[in-house]
Design a protein around this motif. Sequence first.
Motif, PDB file in Angstrom:
ATOM      1  N   VAL A   1       0.870  -1.182   0.000  1.00 53.88           N
ATOM      2  CA  VAL A   1       0.000   0.000   0.000  1.00 53.88           C
ATOM      3  C   VAL A   1       0.901   1.225   0.000  1.00 53.88           C
ATOM      4  O   VAL A   1       1.802   1.340   0.837  1.00 53.88           O
ATOM      5  CB  VAL A   1      -0.914   0.038   1.242  1.00 53.88           C
ATOM      6  N   SER A   2       0.661   2.136  -0.955  1.00 57.01           N
ATOM      7  CA  SER A   2       1.445   3.369  -1.007  1.00 57.01           C
ATOM      8  C   SER A   2       0.499   4.560  -0.943  1.00 57.01           C
ATOM      9  O   SER A   2      -0.519   4.584  -1.634  1.00 57.01           O
ATOM     10  CB  SER A   2       2.279   3.419  -2.291  1.00 57.01           C
ATOM     11  N   ILE A   3       0.837   5.530  -0.106  1.00 57.10           N
ATOM     12  CA  ILE A   3      -0.015   6.702   0.045  1.00 57.10           C
ATOM     13  C   ILE A   3       0.028   7.547  -1.224  1.00 57.10           C
ATOM     14  O   ILE A   3      -0.979   8.107  -1.648  1.00 57.10           O
ATOM     15  CB  ILE A   3       0.438   7.550   1.261  1.00 57.10           C
ATOM     16  N   LYS A   4       1.191   7.638  -1.838  1.00 54.62           N
ATOM     17  CA  LYS A   4       1.329   8.368  -3.099  1.00 54.62           C
ATOM     18  C   LYS A   4       1.464   7.373  -4.252  1.00 54.62           C
ATOM     19  O   LYS A   4       1.645   6.187  -4.048  1.00 54.62           O
ATOM     20  CB  LYS A   4       2.559   9.282  -3.058  1.00 54.62           C
ATOM     21  N   GLY A   5       1.413   7.914  -5.472  1.00 57.09           N
ATOM     22  CA  GLY A   5       1.605   7.073  -6.643  1.00 57.09           C
ATOM     23  C   GLY A   5       0.288   6.608  -7.243  1.00 57.09           C
ATOM     24  O   GLY A   5      -0.788   6.849  -6.701  1.00 57.09           O
ATOM     25  N   SER A   6       0.401   5.935  -8.384  1.00 52.95           N
ATOM     26  CA  SER A   6      -0.784   5.476  -9.097  1.00 52.95           C
ATOM     27  C   SER A   6      -0.562   4.057  -9.584  1.00 52.95           C
ATOM     28  O   SER A   6       0.483   3.448  -9.340  1.00 52.95           O
ATOM     29  CB  SER A   6      -1.071   6.394 -10.289  1.00 52.95           C
ATOM     30  N   ALA A   7      -1.558   3.540 -10.305  1.00 55.28           N
ATOM     31  CA  ALA A   7      -1.495   2.163 -10.774  1.00 55.28           C
ATOM     32  C   ALA A   7      -0.385   1.945 -11.783  1.00 55.28           C
ATOM     33  O   ALA A   7      -0.030   0.806 -12.084  1.00 55.28           O
ATOM     34  CB  ALA A   7      -2.837   1.768 -11.386  1.00 55.28           C
ATOM     35  N   ASN A   8       0.170   3.019 -12.320  1.00 52.40           N
ATOM     36  CA  ASN A   8       1.196   2.871 -13.344  1.00 52.40           C
ATOM     37  C   ASN A   8       2.552   3.398 -12.909  1.00 52.40           C
ATOM     38  O   ASN A   8       3.438   3.598 -13.726  1.00 52.40           O
ATOM     39  CB  ASN A   8       0.735   3.564 -14.627  1.00 52.40           C
ATOM     40  N   SER A   9       2.718   3.655 -11.606  1.00 51.08           N
ATOM     41  CA  SER A   9       4.024   4.056 -11.103  1.00 51.08           C
ATOM     42  C   SER A   9       4.945   2.837 -11.097  1.00 51.08           C
ATOM     43  O   SER A   9       4.501   1.685 -11.179  1.00 51.08           O
ATOM     44  CB  SER A   9       3.904   4.651  -9.699  1.00 51.08           C
ATOM     45  N   HIS A  10       6.237   3.086 -10.990  1.00 52.94           N
ATOM     46  CA  HIS A  10       7.220   2.020 -11.138  1.00 52.94           C
ATOM     47  C   HIS A  10       7.034   0.917 -10.103  1.00 52.94           C
ATOM     48  O   HIS A  10       7.084  -0.282 -10.433  1.00 52.94           O
ATOM     49  CB  HIS A  10       8.620   2.619 -11.025  1.00 52.94           C
ATOM     50  N   VAL A  11       6.762   1.291  -8.862  1.00 50.39           N
ATOM     51  CA  VAL A  11       6.638   0.286  -7.814  1.00 50.39           C
ATOM     52  C   VAL A  11       5.371  -0.552  -8.028  1.00 50.39           C
ATOM     53  O   VAL A  11       5.338  -1.748  -7.694  1.00 50.39           O
ATOM     54  CB  VAL A  11       6.659   0.937  -6.412  1.00 50.39           C
ATOM     55  N   ALA A  12       4.327   0.034  -8.621  1.00 53.17           N
ATOM     56  CA  ALA A  12       3.116  -0.728  -8.922  1.00 53.17           C
ATOM     57  C   ALA A  12       3.401  -1.772  -9.998  1.00 53.17           C
ATOM     58  O   ALA A  12       2.899  -2.902  -9.933  1.00 53.17           O
ATOM     59  CB  ALA A  12       2.000   0.210  -9.365  1.00 53.17           C
ATOM     60  N   ILE A  13       4.193  -1.400 -10.976  1.00 52.84           N
ATOM     61  CA  ILE A  13       4.558  -2.341 -12.048  1.00 52.84           C
ATOM     62  C   ILE A  13       5.364  -3.506 -11.469  1.00 52.84           C
ATOM     63  O   ILE A  13       5.153  -4.666 -11.826  1.00 52.84           O
ATOM     64  CB  ILE A  13       5.342  -1.607 -13.148  1.00 52.84           C
ATOM     65  N   ILE A  14       6.276  -3.194 -10.538  1.00 49.66           N
ATOM     66  CA  ILE A  14       7.065  -4.254  -9.905  1.00 49.66           C
ATOM     67  C   ILE A  14       6.155  -5.159  -9.070  1.00 49.66           C
ATOM     68  O   ILE A  14       6.320  -6.385  -9.051  1.00 49.66           O
ATOM     69  CB  ILE A  14       8.184  -3.645  -9.039  1.00 49.66           C
ATOM     70  N   ALA A  15       5.169  -4.557  -8.380  1.00 50.24           N
ATOM     71  CA  ALA A  15       4.222  -5.356  -7.586  1.00 50.24           C
ATOM     72  C   ALA A  15       3.483  -6.345  -8.478  1.00 50.24           C
ATOM     73  O   ALA A  15       3.308  -7.517  -8.117  1.00 50.24           O
ATOM     74  CB  ALA A  15       3.229  -4.435  -6.881  1.00 50.24           C
ATOM     75  N   ARG A  16       3.049  -5.891  -9.654  1.00 49.01           N
ATOM     76  CA  ARG A  16       2.355  -6.798 -10.578  1.00 49.01           C
ATOM     77  C   ARG A  16       3.295  -7.904 -11.051  1.00 49.01           C
ATOM     78  O   ARG A  16       2.892  -9.061 -11.190  1.00 49.01           O
ATOM     79  CB  ARG A  16       1.788  -6.007 -11.760  1.00 49.01           C
ATOM     80  N   ALA A  17       4.553  -7.524 -11.305  1.00 43.95           N
ATOM     81  CA  ALA A  17       5.525  -8.524 -11.744  1.00 43.95           C
ATOM     82  C   ALA A  17       5.761  -9.585 -10.666  1.00 43.95           C
ATOM     83  O   ALA A  17       5.984 -10.750 -10.966  1.00 43.95           O
ATOM     84  CB  ALA A  17       6.838  -7.845 -12.108  1.00 43.95           C
ATOM     85  N   MET A  18       5.696  -9.167  -9.409  1.00 45.75           N
ATOM     86  CA  MET A  18       5.923 -10.092  -8.300  1.00 45.75           C
ATOM     87  C   MET A  18       4.653 -10.813  -7.872  1.00 45.75           C
ATOM     88  O   MET A  18       4.688 -11.670  -6.989  1.00 45.75           O
ATOM     89  CB  MET A  18       6.517  -9.326  -7.103  1.00 45.75           C
ATOM     90  N   GLY A  19       3.513 -10.450  -8.484  1.00 43.53           N
ATOM     91  CA  GLY A  19       2.252 -11.083  -8.115  1.00 43.53           C
ATOM     92  C   GLY A  19       1.751 -10.643  -6.756  1.00 43.53           C
ATOM     93  O   GLY A  19       1.054 -11.405  -6.065  1.00 43.53           O
ATOM     94  N   LEU A  20       2.064  -9.407  -6.355  1.00 46.69           N
ATOM     95  CA  LEU A  20       1.659  -8.895  -5.045  1.00 46.69           C
ATOM     96  C   LEU A  20       0.454  -7.958  -5.186  1.00 46.69           C
ATOM     97  O   LEU A  20       0.528  -6.979  -5.930  1.00 46.69           O
ATOM     98  CB  LEU A  20       2.800  -8.112  -4.391  1.00 46.69           C
ATOM     99  N   PRO A  21      -0.657  -8.224  -4.515  1.00 49.04           N
ATOM    100  CA  PRO A  21      -1.773  -7.275  -4.539  1.00 49.04           C
ATOM    101  C   PRO A  21      -1.304  -5.913  -4.025  1.00 49.04           C
ATOM    102  O   PRO A  21      -0.531  -5.837  -3.063  1.00 49.04           O
ATOM    103  CB  PRO A  21      -2.796  -7.898  -3.576  1.00 49.04           C
ATOM    104  N   ALA A  22      -1.743  -4.841  -4.688  1.00 52.06           N
ATOM    105  CA  ALA A  22      -1.275  -3.511  -4.298  1.00 52.06           C
ATOM    106  C   ALA A  22      -2.351  -2.461  -4.516  1.00 52.06           C
ATOM    107  O   ALA A  22      -3.127  -2.535  -5.470  1.00 52.06           O
ATOM    108  CB  ALA A  22      -0.010  -3.131  -5.069  1.00 52.06           C
ATOM    109  N   VAL A  23      -2.360  -1.489  -3.603  1.00 50.74           N
ATOM    110  CA  VAL A  23      -3.222  -0.314  -3.717  1.00 50.74           C
ATOM    111  C   VAL A  23      -2.338   0.912  -3.599  1.00 50.74           C
ATOM    112  O   VAL A  23      -1.520   1.012  -2.683  1.00 50.74           O
ATOM    113  CB  VAL A  23      -4.306  -0.297  -2.611  1.00 50.74           C
ATOM    114  N   MET A  24      -2.477   1.833  -4.543  1.00 56.09           N
ATOM    115  CA  MET A  24      -1.686   3.058  -4.542  1.00 56.09           C
ATOM    116  C   MET A  24      -2.614   4.252  -4.302  1.00 56.09           C
ATOM    117  O   MET A  24      -3.826   4.157  -4.446  1.00 56.09           O
ATOM    118  CB  MET A  24      -0.972   3.242  -5.886  1.00 56.09           C
ATOM    119  N   GLY A  25      -1.999   5.399  -3.977  1.00 56.12           N
ATOM    120  CA  GLY A  25      -2.767   6.635  -3.847  1.00 56.12           C
ATOM    121  C   GLY A  25      -3.803   6.608  -2.738  1.00 56.12           C
ATOM    122  O   GLY A  25      -4.845   7.258  -2.850  1.00 56.12           O
TER     123      GLY A  25
END
Length: 752
Positions: free
Chosen positions: A352-376
Motif C-alpha cells: 500500500v502506497s499513500i502516493k503514486g498510481s497504478a502505473n508508477s514504477h513500484v506498482a509495475i514491480i508489484a504486478r511482476a511479483m504477483g503482489l496485490p497492491a493499492v496506490m494513492g
Amino acid sequence: MLGSLRSIVQQVNAARDLPAVLDIIVHRVREVMDTRVCSIYLRDKQSGSYVLMATEGLNPDSVGQVSLEPGEGLVGNVVTREEPINLERAEAHPAYQYFPATGEERFSAFLGTPIIHHRNVLGVLVVQQAEQRRFDEGEEAFLVTLSAQLAGVIAHAEATGALATIGQQRREAKFDGIAASPGVAIGRAHIVAPPASLSTVPYSCCMDVEAELELFHQALVAAREEIRAVGERLKDELNREERALFDAYISMLDDNSLAVEVCDRIRGQQLSASRAWAEVMLEHVRRFEAMSDSYFRDRAADVRDLGARVLMHLRQQQQSERDYPDNAILIGEELTAAALADVPREKLIGLVSIKGSANSHVAIIARAMGLPAVMGAQELPFERIDGAELVVDGYRGELYVHPTTELRRRYDCIVEEERELARHLDHLAGLPGETADGHRVRLWVNTGLMADVVRSLERGAEGVGLYRTEVPFLLRDRFPSEEEQREIYREQLEAFAPRPVTMRTLDIGGDKALAYFPIEETNPFLGWRGIRVTLDHPEIFLGQVRAMMKASLGLDNLRIMLPMISGLGELEAARKLVERAHSELVDEGYDIVMPPLGIMIEVPSAVYQARELAERADFISVGSNDLTQYLLAVDRNNSRVANIYHALHPAVLRALRHVVDAGHAADTKVGICGELAGDPGGALLLVAMGYDVLSMNATNLPRVKAAMRAVTKADMDSLLEQCLELHCPEQIEETLSSYLKRVGLKSLLQPM
C-alpha cells in the motif's frame, strides 16, 4: 489575508483530531472575518446528509442535531450547486429553511462555500452576520481559498477519527485508493518510513518506559556529538553566521525543556521515543511556521532539520530490533523498489502506497511479483496502523483496517477462487500462444528481479520482452561495476536460454531516481531521463552494454533495447556506442555476436517517426505505459489525475495501430511491453492490430494465453473495428468486458 490563511492552516495541521480541527476553523474564521457566526456542516457517509458539526455564534446545543439533505435549505443548495452562495437577506431566498434549534433567525447575511475533496463535497463552511449586507469579493475569495486548502486536512482527520479506537475497541475502517495490482492480501501492516522524516513516524507505544527514556537520551548525546564534530570539521570553511547555526543546534539540544516535553509523553502516554520526539518537534516547527515575522518563520526549517538528525539516531538504534511479521503488508508514503527488496519475499504479501498510481514504477514491480497492491491511498492515516490487521483489495483499490469476521470470510472466498483459477490455467504453460484458428503471437514476460524467473518459466514464457536493468542499480548505494552487472545479466540470460532476453539499457529519471545519482528537476518526466541520461554519460552506457554482451558469451540470446527514443539522432548516437563496445570486446578476444538493437516507442515524436525508426532498428517495442502518459498529458504517478490515465483511450489505440503498421511497412517486428499487453481484453485488441510480441508480467500470462486461444483472429479483428469506432475509454472497456463474458471468458475478468 494571506498571513491569516497560513496561520489557520498551520493550526489546523497541528490539531490532534477532527473535533479539534473543526473547533479551530470556526473560531479562527469568525475572528479573522469579524463575523457573528461561523459553522461547518459535514457529510455523514452513511446517510449522505450534511450535519452541523461545529459552530461559533449559533446555539451550541444544535451541533449534531441539525441535518440537511443535498438540495435542502441554503446549505443543501451549496452542496448541489458545488459553488458559493452569497446572500444579503438569506431569509428571502426560496431555499431558506429555518431551524429553531440554531437561533439563526437573528442573522441575515449568509455566505456558504463547499468543501470539495476529489470531486466529492465533504461539507459546507458558512459565515453569517446580523445586518443585511452582501459579503464582499475579498471575503468570498478568502473563504473559497480556505475551504479548498482545508478539504484535504478534513478528509484526513475524518479518516484518522475512524481509527481513533486503536488499542481499545477496534472498529472496521474502510479506505479507498487506486487498484494497482490485482489480488487480495490479508495480513499485518508494516510501516516503512523515510529514516529522517518527522511527519511519517508511525504511532507506536513502548513496553518498557525506562528503556525508551534511555534510548532517547542516547540519541540526544549521539546527535550532539555529531553536530559538534561536523561544526569542528567545517569551522575553517564557514563564516561566523554559519558557524552560529551549529551552536544554535547544540543549544536547543541542551535545552532541558525540550527533553522534558518528550520524556513526559514517553512516561504519560507510553509513546515510543521516536514518536514522542516527532510529535514535540513538529509542534515546534508549526509554531515557527505560524509566526508573522519572516525571520522566525525561516527558523522552522532549522528546527525540522535538528529533529531529523536526532530521529536518525533513534531509528538506527531501533532498526535492528524490528522484525518483519509473517504475511507483511508493506505500507509507506511513497514505496520504492529498494523498500520491497528489504523484506524477505516469503513474508511479503501486499503493498500500500499513500502516493503514486497504478502505473508508477513500484506498482509495475508489484504486478511482476504477483503482489496485490493499492496506490494513492491518500486518506489512510498509515502512521497509526503499524501492526494492525489489514485486507488489501487490489481489484477495487480498497483497504480495510481491523476487518470483521464476516468481511474476512468474504475475502477468503475470493482468495480461494484465485487459487482455483490459477490451477485451472496451469495446463496452458506448455501450449503455444496462438488464436483458435492458429494465428501465432509470441508471449514474453517483463522481468527485473531474479524472483521473476521461476514464475515466468513455470507459466510458459517464450522469452523476455523487457528486462529492467535499472532494478539492480536501484537496489544499491553505488553504481554496480561492469563485472557485477555481467554476473546479474548472465543469470537472466542463462535462465531463459535459448529463449531471447531483451535488456533495456539503464532507464532512470522521472519516478526512478538513484540515491547516489540524484536528478533534481521541476518536471522530471519531461526532463533528463532514459536514453538522455546515458548518452550524456557514455561511461555508464558503455560499461553497461559491455557487461550485457560479455554476459551473452556462448548463449547469443541477448537483445538490447533503448528507452525513450524521441528521434533518429538518439538512435544513431546509441548505435555508434554499442558498436564501439562490441569492437572493443572483439579486440579483447571475446567471440561475441553483435546483438540485435531495438528501441522503445514511448513518446509522441517516435510514434510519428515510427517508419523511419523501424527502418534503422532491428526491432521496435511500444512502452504503452509511458506512451499513454505522454499522449494524454497525465503524470501516471499522480493519484489526483489517475482517473484520466487510461490505456484504452481512443487516441492511445489509434497510436498503437499506427506504430505496428509503420513497423511492418519497414519489414520490422513490433512488440509491446506495457501493462495493456497483460490485460486479456487489451491483448485481443493488440493481436488484432498485428503485434508480433506481447510482453507482460508472469502473473497475467496464463490469462492472456487463455483469452487468445479461445478466440479466432477474425473475431478479434471485428472486435477491434468495433472498439475503434467508440469515443471514450469507458465504452471501450465495457465493450471488451461484455465480449469476454459472451465468449465464456468471464473468469478472466477481475472478481467483483
